[in-house]
Design an enzyme around this catalytic site. Sequence first.
Site, PDB file in Angstrom:
ATOM      1  N   GLY A   1       0.766  -1.237   0.000  1.00 53.96           N
ATOM      2  CA  GLY A   1       0.000   0.000   0.000  1.00 53.96           C
ATOM      3  C   GLY A   1       0.795   1.283   0.000  1.00 53.96           C
ATOM      4  O   GLY A   1       0.217   2.369   0.022  1.00 53.96           O
TER       5      GLY A   1
ATOM      6  N   CYS B   1     -14.146   2.808 -28.310  1.00 52.49           N
ATOM      7  CA  CYS B   1     -15.401   3.548 -28.446  1.00 52.49           C
ATOM      8  C   CYS B   1     -16.089   3.763 -27.107  1.00 52.49           C
ATOM      9  O   CYS B   1     -17.119   3.149 -26.803  1.00 52.49           O
ATOM     10  CB  CYS B   1     -16.321   2.817 -29.419  1.00 52.49           C
ATOM     11  SG  CYS B   1     -15.545   2.721 -31.024  1.00 52.49           S
ATOM     12  N   GLU B   2     -15.522   4.597 -26.301  1.00 51.60           N
ATOM     13  CA  GLU B   2     -16.061   4.961 -24.984  1.00 51.60           C
ATOM     14  C   GLU B   2     -15.559   6.366 -24.689  1.00 51.60           C
ATOM     15  O   GLU B   2     -14.381   6.656 -24.915  1.00 51.60           O
ATOM     16  CB  GLU B   2     -15.473   4.068 -23.872  1.00 51.60           C
ATOM     17  CG  GLU B   2     -15.785   2.622 -23.948  1.00 51.60           C
ATOM     18  CD  GLU B   2     -16.991   2.202 -23.134  1.00 51.60           C
ATOM     19  OE1 GLU B   2     -17.541   3.042 -22.387  1.00 51.60           O
ATOM     20  OE2 GLU B   2     -17.372   1.037 -23.256  1.00 51.60           O
TER      21      GLU B   2
ATOM     22  N   TYR C   1     -10.170   5.120 -12.139  1.00 54.92           N
ATOM     23  CA  TYR C   1      -9.981   5.851 -10.878  1.00 54.92           C
ATOM     24  C   TYR C   1      -9.801   7.344 -11.087  1.00 54.92           C
ATOM     25  O   TYR C   1      -9.461   8.051 -10.141  1.00 54.92           O
ATOM     26  CB  TYR C   1      -8.726   5.362 -10.144  1.00 54.92           C
ATOM     27  CG  TYR C   1      -8.544   3.888 -10.011  1.00 54.92           C
ATOM     28  CD1 TYR C   1      -9.419   3.123  -9.248  1.00 54.92           C
ATOM     29  CD2 TYR C   1      -7.473   3.242 -10.630  1.00 54.92           C
ATOM     30  CE1 TYR C   1      -9.235   1.758  -9.105  1.00 54.92           C
ATOM     31  CE2 TYR C   1      -7.272   1.880 -10.488  1.00 54.92           C
ATOM     32  CZ  TYR C   1      -8.159   1.146  -9.724  1.00 54.92           C
ATOM     33  OH  TYR C   1      -7.961  -0.205  -9.583  1.00 54.92           O
TER      34      TYR C   1
ATOM     35  N   TYR D   1      -0.147  -1.946 -12.030  1.00 53.28           N
ATOM     36  CA  TYR D   1      -1.562  -1.943 -12.393  1.00 53.28           C
ATOM     37  C   TYR D   1      -1.795  -1.375 -13.793  1.00 53.28           C
ATOM     38  O   TYR D   1      -2.785  -0.714 -14.058  1.00 53.28           O
ATOM     39  CB  TYR D   1      -2.387  -1.198 -11.318  1.00 53.28           C
ATOM     40  CG  TYR D   1      -2.113  -1.741  -9.935  1.00 53.28           C
ATOM     41  CD1 TYR D   1      -2.556  -3.016  -9.579  1.00 53.28           C
ATOM     42  CD2 TYR D   1      -1.356  -1.020  -9.006  1.00 53.28           C
ATOM     43  CE1 TYR D   1      -2.267  -3.544  -8.332  1.00 53.28           C
ATOM     44  CE2 TYR D   1      -1.064  -1.547  -7.749  1.00 53.28           C
ATOM     45  CZ  TYR D   1      -1.519  -2.814  -7.420  1.00 53.28           C
ATOM     46  OH  TYR D   1      -1.233  -3.329  -6.189  1.00 53.28           O
TER      47      TYR D   1
ATOM     48  N   ARG E   1      -6.334   2.787 -15.571  1.00 48.94           N
ATOM     49  CA  ARG E   1      -6.357   3.575 -14.338  1.00 48.94           C
ATOM     50  C   ARG E   1      -7.000   4.964 -14.506  1.00 48.94           C
ATOM     51  O   ARG E   1      -7.782   5.372 -13.656  1.00 48.94           O
ATOM     52  CB  ARG E   1      -4.948   3.713 -13.744  1.00 48.94           C
ATOM     53  CG  ARG E   1      -4.291   2.367 -13.406  1.00 48.94           C
ATOM     54  CD  ARG E   1      -3.043   2.503 -12.545  1.00 48.94           C
ATOM     55  NE  ARG E   1      -3.371   2.865 -11.200  1.00 48.94           N
ATOM     56  CZ  ARG E   1      -3.230   4.064 -10.684  1.00 48.94           C
ATOM     57  NH1 ARG E   1      -2.708   5.029 -11.414  1.00 48.94           N
ATOM     58  NH2 ARG E   1      -3.583   4.316  -9.450  1.00 48.94           N
TER      59      ARG E   1
ATOM     60  N   PRO F   1       4.819  -5.023  -0.720  1.00 50.39           N
ATOM     61  CA  PRO F   1       4.702  -3.876  -1.625  1.00 50.39           C
ATOM     62  C   PRO F   1       4.564  -4.301  -3.086  1.00 50.39           C
ATOM     63  O   PRO F   1       5.183  -5.267  -3.523  1.00 50.39           O
ATOM     64  CB  PRO F   1       6.046  -3.156  -1.437  1.00 50.39           C
ATOM     65  CG  PRO F   1       7.005  -4.248  -1.081  1.00 50.39           C
ATOM     66  CD  PRO F   1       6.213  -5.251  -0.288  1.00 50.39           C
ATOM     67  N   GLY F   2       3.714  -3.596  -3.802  1.00 51.83           N
ATOM     68  CA  GLY F   2       3.612  -3.822  -5.239  1.00 51.83           C
ATOM     69  C   GLY F   2       4.035  -2.566  -5.970  1.00 51.83           C
ATOM     70  O   GLY F   2       5.135  -2.448  -6.507  1.00 51.83           O
ATOM     71  N   ARG F   3       3.134  -1.561  -5.893  1.00 55.12           N
ATOM     72  CA  ARG F   3       3.353  -0.315  -6.623  1.00 55.12           C
ATOM     73  C   ARG F   3       4.697   0.338  -6.298  1.00 55.12           C
ATOM     74  O   ARG F   3       5.367   0.860  -7.192  1.00 55.12           O
ATOM     75  CB  ARG F   3       2.222   0.654  -6.274  1.00 55.12           C
ATOM     76  CG  ARG F   3       2.269   1.916  -7.067  1.00 55.12           C
ATOM     77  CD  ARG F   3       1.141   2.891  -6.702  1.00 55.12           C
ATOM     78  NE  ARG F   3      -0.021   2.342  -6.088  1.00 55.12           N
ATOM     79  CZ  ARG F   3      -1.219   2.231  -6.680  1.00 55.12           C
ATOM     80  NH1 ARG F   3      -1.382   2.671  -7.911  1.00 55.12           N
ATOM     81  NH2 ARG F   3      -2.239   1.715  -6.033  1.00 55.12           N
TER      82      ARG F   3
HETATM   83  N1  LLP Z   1      -1.167  -6.817  -0.295  1.00 59.79           N
HETATM   84  C1  LLP Z   1      -2.493  -6.974  -0.429  1.00 59.79           C
HETATM   85  C2  LLP Z   1      -3.205  -7.924   0.427  1.00 59.79           C
HETATM   86  C3  LLP Z   1      -3.183  -6.227  -1.410  1.00 59.79           C
HETATM   87  O1  LLP Z   1      -4.491  -6.366  -1.556  1.00 59.79           O
HETATM   88  C4  LLP Z   1      -2.469  -5.310  -2.243  1.00 59.79           C
HETATM   89  C5  LLP Z   1      -3.142  -4.520  -3.275  1.00 59.79           C
HETATM   90  C6  LLP Z   1      -1.087  -5.198  -2.057  1.00 59.79           C
HETATM   91  C7  LLP Z   1      -0.471  -5.963  -1.073  1.00 59.79           C
HETATM   92  C8  LLP Z   1      -0.229  -4.317  -2.882  1.00 59.79           C
HETATM   93  O2  LLP Z   1      -0.582  -2.984  -2.780  1.00 59.79           O
HETATM   94  P1  LLP Z   1       0.395  -1.858  -3.356  1.00 59.79           P
HETATM   95  O3  LLP Z   1       1.668  -1.927  -2.567  1.00 59.79           O
HETATM   96  O4  LLP Z   1       0.633  -2.135  -4.793  1.00 59.79           O
HETATM   97  O5  LLP Z   1      -0.370  -0.607  -3.139  1.00 59.79           O
HETATM   98  N2  LLP Z   1      -5.576  -1.316  -9.102  1.00 59.79           N
HETATM   99  C9  LLP Z   1      -5.343  -0.296  -8.094  1.00 59.79           C
HETATM  100  C10 LLP Z   1      -4.621  -0.859  -6.887  1.00 59.79           C
HETATM  101  C11 LLP Z   1      -5.296  -2.043  -6.242  1.00 59.79           C
HETATM  102  C12 LLP Z   1      -4.530  -2.615  -5.078  1.00 59.79           C
HETATM  103  C13 LLP Z   1      -5.119  -3.884  -4.577  1.00 59.79           C
HETATM  104  N3  LLP Z   1      -4.403  -4.522  -3.503  1.00 59.79           N
HETATM  105  C14 LLP Z   1      -4.591   0.844  -8.753  1.00 59.79           C
HETATM  106  O6  LLP Z   1      -4.355   0.793  -9.958  1.00 59.79           O
HETATM  107  O7  LLP Z   1      -4.268   1.834  -8.099  1.00 59.79           O
END
Ligand code: LLP
Length: 415
Positions: A238, A343-344, A315, A371, A311, A273-275
């Site tokens: 997050g 087409c949107e 969002y 994402y 995105r 972490p992802g993002r």
């Molecule tokens: N761990 C869990 C349990 C999660 O549900 C998520 C993301 C993460 C880790 C990784 O979160 P990050 O570090 O990437 O924020 N599609 C949306 C984001 C959806 C996130 C869902 N869960 C976007 O494009 O902003």
Amino acid sequence: MAFAYRGGVLCAEEVSLEEIARRFGTPCYVYSRAIMENNYGQFARALAGRAALIAYSVKANSSLAVLALMARLGAGFDIVSGGELARVLAAGGNPRKVVFSGVGKSEAEIEQALRAGILCLNLESEAELERVDAIAARLGVRAPVAFRVNPDVDPKTHKYVSTGLAQNKFGIAHGEAERLYRDAARRRNIELIGIGCHIGSLMNDAAPYAAAAAHIGALAARLESAGIRLSHIDLGGGIGIRYRDESQAPVAEFVRAALAALGTRKESLIMDPGRAIVGDAGLLLTRIEYVKPGESKSFVVVDAAMNDLIRPALYDAWHEVRTVRETESGAATDVYDIVGPVCESADFLARDRKLAARPGGLLAVMAAGAYGMVMSSNYNSRPRAAEVMVSGANASLVRERETVEQLFAGERVLA
Ligand code: LLP
């Protein structure tokens, strides 16, 4: 800066995006390996000296090349489906470093995870505990589990990516945790190893993250006094990135605040972490098809669309758009909406951007590494984009552009 202008042309590390467009076509996702490594390093350095696992959140970008890079760096993986588990294993990831989250794990997925020998299943309901227990008994194994607890902390972020409030579908209620842990502790085929939470995505400020850590730490202490000792605390992912001009607390601050909130607790720490690892390490490279001046709005129509990067449509997310040529000579500077061929009316990548646009020119939609590709679709029968990984002076195709034939390969026409 791994994405910077060199000699007037935007480059990924040492490779010009013009060359990438020539070699691999557009639209195309371009990733910088150096940025990913550097971002991972921020976590690794901040956590040095503490028993910890950085479980890269596969959903942010699940390309095998990215997963293989993470595996080589020593990362674990946070997954949410059997498909993601298969990808992690195909990329050489270690199943012993995999944590499996998600509210709707199917029987097949739980069995697949137990057979693969993953580190931990993060349970999100009492019904899931029952299901995992039954499957583990049938397989004759002990299932390693943690509960994902919903700490009811507001991450102060976009409502679609907020997950740790009582009204969200995720995790078990904070007040239910002790009862469920006691229940799970009595089951022979369940091995209670951890506790976790994930309150939301795109956090700019570390305070909510630390508040959630404090909640979970306190709960772990209560469980300990009830005789339930856990080996890890998973604080989820997050951590945000700067898309525009947000003031973003650095990764090290999140780690510092979380460790301070956990105080003297001895459990090892998992972060997913992802993002923060892949977000700023990728861009979407697209070519301008048409420049369409209008009375009330002017448009730049590009060859990427909402099916490639959803995105902005989903969002209202803001991504910086840069021209690949630092100065586009002979191009008309105007304020444009940058839109795709779908087409949107929601098919836009950016709105009201001042730039010099010419047909055939290249644009880079920045900070699209997380994402982006993973949320792409085939809407309007558009094949998915290619993906290219750059490292130094090398650019390698890591995913071929999808073909139209692949789109309907599994379909049948009825007589
Ligand atoms: N761990 C869990 C349990 C999660 O549900 C998520 C993301 C993460 C880790 C990784 O979160 P990050 O570090 O990437 O924020 N599609 C949306 C984001 C959806 C996130 C869902 N869960 C976007 O494009 O902003």
